[in-house]
Motif scaffolding. Structure first.
Motif, PDB file in Angstrom:
ATOM      1  N   ASN A 120       0.830  -1.199   0.000  1.00 43.66           N
ATOM      2  CA  ASN A 120       0.000   0.000   0.000  1.00 43.66           C
ATOM      3  C   ASN A 120       0.862   1.244   0.000  1.00 43.66           C
ATOM      4  O   ASN A 120       2.050   1.206   0.326  1.00 43.66           O
ATOM      5  CB  ASN A 120      -0.912  -0.001   1.223  1.00 43.66           C
ATOM      6  CG  ASN A 120      -0.161   0.221   2.528  1.00 43.66           C
ATOM      7  OD1 ASN A 120      -0.011   1.347   2.998  1.00 43.66           O
ATOM      8  ND2 ASN A 120       0.363  -0.865   3.109  1.00 43.66           N
ATOM      9  N   THR A 121       0.238   2.338  -0.353  1.00 49.68           N
ATOM     10  CA  THR A 121       0.863   3.653  -0.261  1.00 49.68           C
ATOM     11  C   THR A 121      -0.061   4.542   0.559  1.00 49.68           C
ATOM     12  O   THR A 121      -1.186   4.840   0.132  1.00 49.68           O
ATOM     13  CB  THR A 121       1.082   4.270  -1.654  1.00 49.68           C
ATOM     14  OG1 THR A 121       1.887   3.392  -2.449  1.00 49.68           O
ATOM     15  CG2 THR A 121       1.761   5.622  -1.543  1.00 49.68           C
ATOM     16  N   ALA A 122       0.377   4.889   1.753  1.00 50.42           N
ATOM     17  CA  ALA A 122      -0.432   5.700   2.681  1.00 50.42           C
ATOM     18  C   ALA A 122      -1.794   5.070   2.919  1.00 50.42           C
ATOM     19  O   ALA A 122      -2.780   5.768   3.144  1.00 50.42           O
ATOM     20  CB  ALA A 122      -0.581   7.127   2.157  1.00 50.42           C
ATOM     21  N   ALA A 165      -6.211   9.532   3.002  1.00 47.95           N
ATOM     22  CA  ALA A 165      -6.006   9.105   1.613  1.00 47.95           C
ATOM     23  C   ALA A 165      -7.345   8.814   0.941  1.00 47.95           C
ATOM     24  O   ALA A 165      -7.571   9.163  -0.225  1.00 47.95           O
ATOM     25  CB  ALA A 165      -5.116   7.868   1.577  1.00 47.95           C
ATOM     26  N   CYS A 198      -2.025   6.032  12.184  1.00 52.56           N
ATOM     27  CA  CYS A 198      -2.074   5.148  11.021  1.00 52.56           C
ATOM     28  C   CYS A 198      -3.440   5.207  10.352  1.00 52.56           C
ATOM     29  O   CYS A 198      -3.557   5.345   9.132  1.00 52.56           O
ATOM     30  CB  CYS A 198      -1.733   3.725  11.456  1.00 52.56           C
ATOM     31  SG  CYS A 198      -1.820   2.483  10.141  1.00 52.56           S
ATOM     32  N   ARG A 248      -3.492   3.185   0.689  1.00 53.14           N
ATOM     33  CA  ARG A 248      -4.122   2.802  -0.572  1.00 53.14           C
ATOM     34  C   ARG A 248      -3.553   1.464  -1.035  1.00 53.14           C
ATOM     35  O   ARG A 248      -2.347   1.328  -1.217  1.00 53.14           O
ATOM     36  CB  ARG A 248      -3.861   3.842  -1.655  1.00 53.14           C
ATOM     37  CG  ARG A 248      -4.388   5.238  -1.361  1.00 53.14           C
ATOM     38  CD  ARG A 248      -3.996   6.178  -2.501  1.00 53.14           C
ATOM     39  NE  ARG A 248      -4.523   7.523  -2.317  1.00 53.14           N
ATOM     40  CZ  ARG A 248      -3.861   8.509  -1.718  1.00 53.14           C
ATOM     41  NH1 ARG A 248      -2.640   8.291  -1.212  1.00 53.14           N
ATOM     42  NH2 ARG A 248      -4.411   9.713  -1.587  1.00 53.14           N
ATOM     43  N   LYS A 308      -1.367  -3.134   7.437  1.00 55.73           N
ATOM     44  CA  LYS A 308      -0.840  -2.061   6.578  1.00 55.73           C
ATOM     45  C   LYS A 308       0.658  -1.849   6.783  1.00 55.73           C
ATOM     46  O   LYS A 308       1.425  -1.769   5.811  1.00 55.73           O
ATOM     47  CB  LYS A 308      -1.588  -0.763   6.886  1.00 55.73           C
ATOM     48  CG  LYS A 308      -0.987   0.507   6.304  1.00 55.73           C
ATOM     49  CD  LYS A 308      -1.725   1.730   6.835  1.00 55.73           C
ATOM     50  CE  LYS A 308      -1.059   3.035   6.427  1.00 55.73           C
ATOM     51  NZ  LYS A 308      -1.762   4.215   7.003  1.00 55.73           N
ATOM     52  N   ARG A 309       1.084  -1.782   8.046  1.00 57.66           N
ATOM     53  CA  ARG A 309       2.460  -1.370   8.328  1.00 57.66           C
ATOM     54  C   ARG A 309       3.302  -2.450   8.993  1.00 57.66           C
ATOM     55  O   ARG A 309       4.485  -2.251   9.261  1.00 57.66           O
ATOM     56  CB  ARG A 309       2.465  -0.120   9.204  1.00 57.66           C
ATOM     57  CG  ARG A 309       1.962  -0.347  10.622  1.00 57.66           C
ATOM     58  CD  ARG A 309       1.921   0.930  11.440  1.00 57.66           C
ATOM     59  NE  ARG A 309       1.719   0.675  12.863  1.00 57.66           N
ATOM     60  CZ  ARG A 309       0.527   0.494  13.421  1.00 57.66           C
ATOM     61  NH1 ARG A 309      -0.558   0.556  12.682  1.00 57.66           N
ATOM     62  NH2 ARG A 309       0.433   0.258  14.716  1.00 57.66           N
ATOM     63  N   GLU A 366      -4.098   8.556   8.618  1.00 59.56           N
ATOM     64  CA  GLU A 366      -3.464   8.642   7.308  1.00 59.56           C
ATOM     65  C   GLU A 366      -4.304   7.929   6.253  1.00 59.56           C
ATOM     66  O   GLU A 366      -4.500   8.434   5.140  1.00 59.56           O
ATOM     67  CB  GLU A 366      -2.058   8.028   7.360  1.00 59.56           C
ATOM     68  CG  GLU A 366      -1.341   8.062   6.018  1.00 59.56           C
ATOM     69  CD  GLU A 366      -0.026   7.312   6.051  1.00 59.56           C
ATOM     70  OE1 GLU A 366       1.009   7.919   5.728  1.00 59.56           O
ATOM     71  OE2 GLU A 366      -0.037   6.100   6.381  1.00 59.56           O
ATOM     72  N   THR A 367      -4.802   6.738   6.593  1.00 55.58           N
ATOM     73  CA  THR A 367      -5.605   5.976   5.643  1.00 55.58           C
ATOM     74  C   THR A 367      -6.899   6.705   5.300  1.00 55.58           C
ATOM     75  O   THR A 367      -7.272   6.817   4.124  1.00 55.58           O
ATOM     76  CB  THR A 367      -5.920   4.582   6.221  1.00 55.58           C
ATOM     77  OG1 THR A 367      -4.696   3.846   6.345  1.00 55.58           O
ATOM     78  CG2 THR A 367      -6.872   3.824   5.328  1.00 55.58           C
ATOM     79  N   TYR A 420      -8.559   0.069   0.921  1.00 57.44           N
ATOM     80  CA  TYR A 420      -7.553   0.645   1.802  1.00 57.44           C
ATOM     81  C   TYR A 420      -7.241  -0.314   2.946  1.00 57.44           C
ATOM     82  O   TYR A 420      -8.012  -1.233   3.244  1.00 57.44           O
ATOM     83  CB  TYR A 420      -8.046   1.991   2.360  1.00 57.44           C
ATOM     84  CG  TYR A 420      -8.415   2.979   1.280  1.00 57.44           C
ATOM     85  CD1 TYR A 420      -7.511   3.930   0.842  1.00 57.44           C
ATOM     86  CD2 TYR A 420      -9.677   2.926   0.685  1.00 57.44           C
ATOM     87  CE1 TYR A 420      -7.844   4.821  -0.163  1.00 57.44           C
ATOM     88  CE2 TYR A 420     -10.017   3.812  -0.324  1.00 57.44           C
ATOM     89  CZ  TYR A 420      -9.097   4.763  -0.746  1.00 57.44           C
ATOM     90  OH  TYR A 420      -9.425   5.635  -1.755  1.00 57.44           O
TER      91      TYR A 420
END
Length: 495
Positions: free
Chosen positions: A430-432, A468, A461, A434, A448-449, A464-465, A442
């Motif tokens: 993912n990017t940010a 986006a 976190c 996405r 995610k991380r 941020e999602t 998402y």
């Protein structure tokens, strides 16, 4: 007198936003935010208003003068964070105030921004912080989905039952479950959740990291060798997990993170002390009849860089009914402890007894936890069930006799149907937030991380999602088919 933040700090920064003198750090946007073990109050700046204590979701903030016994150490721990910092250099108009950052408005939504229909999969901290953001800061309608019959995720099934203050953050999340713009769907599997994509503008997957990391050593799948998640879920009453056999006198826990300390603490706790907590009744009964007297924490690293946090070790060392011993099998251990500076992790072990343990003998009378640093697991020994663990040492390998082994080497995410997956990191690419190649999809939290950070780390976190997602909605990047499906449904209702 100033207030002080204590062990149960969740670091979600709810306290930061209400402080009138900006004395709680690191704050969101500062370099250390998300990297420290907890947040800290500057005793030289605090004006004793108590706003932070009222806002704290886990009851971690108290007047410094009210702290006695082991919690009294947090007065110094808070002050240590600011030692050597030039507070006057940070001041704006007076030495009692830290400099404020300039105001920032990272989100700007158009005045005619239409409400979104968003599905959130997972009722743990990451999912609930995303829900909170969507409900409080937008007009979105949220469908909240979880495969389990009870909401809560990590807070319900991952926090140790003797940490009731930490579990209190669940009350903060629970207030959103009956929000008029939220639909709650429990007992819904991921496969069914995937069908939500066609009926929503966006889907956020916040499903955590549920698989145990493999040790990659012979014998780790022998009967009597368990992943940490099985033990944690068992004493928290997770519906998917069976009972844990506590007939062994010695248990080896491979790992020395906070989860490993939780397991050691629960397995050696007096059942009466746990009777008033949310521990599962079956687990409490097993502890009453169990034979565990010693838990060995096997740590690859030394005491100066151990994975546990200082607050968790302080809580462990403060227990009067359970001994805490350092296995003095390696000269590097004593050197690290004796040479540690105040405030270092290793310095917390200075007053503990050190012992050359005879691992071929049964545990001594009473209950105790043994910290064995600089020792890697090489094999789980046994023929048809666990007999012990072969571990490394400076004088050669040693077999630690034990009837049970708990593998607490960390967690990793599991693949999700229809989504890409990075097997090396155990996350969804993912990017940010996405998901790569999946517009309108998402991720948030550990999927995610990766499995890093405590409960509060999920707040930034998830923000941020959600940011986006809103950015994509404003830019028209959400899949048109979802918008058409929603519009069609509305037209049909009007017909």
């Amino acid at each position: 007198m100033a207030f002080a933040i204590t062990q149960t700090c969740c670091a979600d920064a709810s306290c930061v936003s209400v402080c009138p003198v900006n004395c709680i750090h690191p704050a969101p946007g500062e370099p250390d935010f998300g990297r420290t073990e907890m947040l800290y109050i500057d005793p030289g700046t605090c004006i004793d208003c108590g706003a932070c204590a009222d806002a704290c979701p886990v009851d971690a903030i108290f007047p410094a003068g009210d702290l006695t016994g082991p919690p009294r150490a947090y007065v110094e721990i808070n002050a240590e964070y600011y030692a050597g910092q030039d507070v006057l250099a940070q001041a704006s108009v007076a030495p009692n105030f830290h400099r404020w950052a300039p105001p920032a408005f990272p989100r700007v939504l158009p005045s005619d921004f239409a409400p979104l229909d968003v599905a959130v999969v997972g009722t743990g901290p990451a999912g609930m912080y995303a829900v909170e953001d969507l409900l409080l800061h937008t007009d979105s309608r949220v469908t909240l989905v979880d495969r389990l019959p009870v909401a809560g995720g990590l807070v319900r099934y991952g926090v140790a039952p003797d940490h009731p203050s930490t579990k209190k953050i669940g009350e903060t999340f629970a207030r959103f479950l009956d929000h008029p713009r939220l639909k709650l769907r429990l007992g819904t599997g991921i496969g069914a959740a995937r069908d939500l994509a066609g009926r929503h503008d966006a889907v956020i997957y916040a499903v955590g990291a549920t698989e145990a990391r493999r040790l990659g050593i012979p014998g780790e799948d022998l009967p009597g060798s368990l992943p940490a998640a099985a033990v944690v879920g068992w004493y928290n009453g997770h519906p998917d997990l069976a009972s844990v056999d506590l007939s062994a006198e010695r248990v080896v826990v491979v790992g020395a993170g906070n989860v490993a300390l939780d397991i050691a603490r629960i397995l050696t706790a007096g059942p009466d002390a746990l009777a008033g907590t949310e521990i599962a009744p079956a687990a409490l009964a097993a502890l009453r009849s169990g034979k565990v007297r010693e838990v060995v924490l096997l740590a690859r690293r030394g005491p100066e860089t151990a994975a546990y946090t200082r607050p968790e070790l302080l809580a462990l060392a403060a227990r009067p009914d359970v001994g805490l011993v350092v296995d003095a099998h390696d000269a590097r251990i004593a050197a690290a402890i004796d040479g540690a500076e105040p405030g270092d992790k290793a310095a917390l072990l200075r007053e503990l007894p050190r012992e050359a343990v005879d691992w071929s003998s049964p545990p001594p009378d009473g209950r105790r936890i043994v910290l064995r640093f600089h020792s890697s697991p090489l094999a789980v020994c046994g023929d048809t069930e666990v007999r012990g663990v072969r571990a490394s040492g400076p004088a050669g390998d040693v077999e630690i006799t034990a009837g049970r082994v708990v593998r607490a080497a960390g967690f990793r995410g599991a693949p999700l149907p229809g989504l890409p997956f990075d097997d090396d990191s155990g996350t969804v690419p993912n990017t940010a937030g996405r998901v790569e190649g999946r517009p309108g999809t998402y991720v948030a939290g550990w999927i995610k991380r990766g499995p890093s950070g405590g409960i509060g780390a999920n707040k930034a976190c998830a923000r941020e999602t959600v940011g986006a997602l809103l950015e994509d909605a404003v830019a028209g990047r959400l899949p048109a088919r979802r918008r058409r499906a929603r519009l069609t449904a509305k037209l049909l209702r009007r017909a």
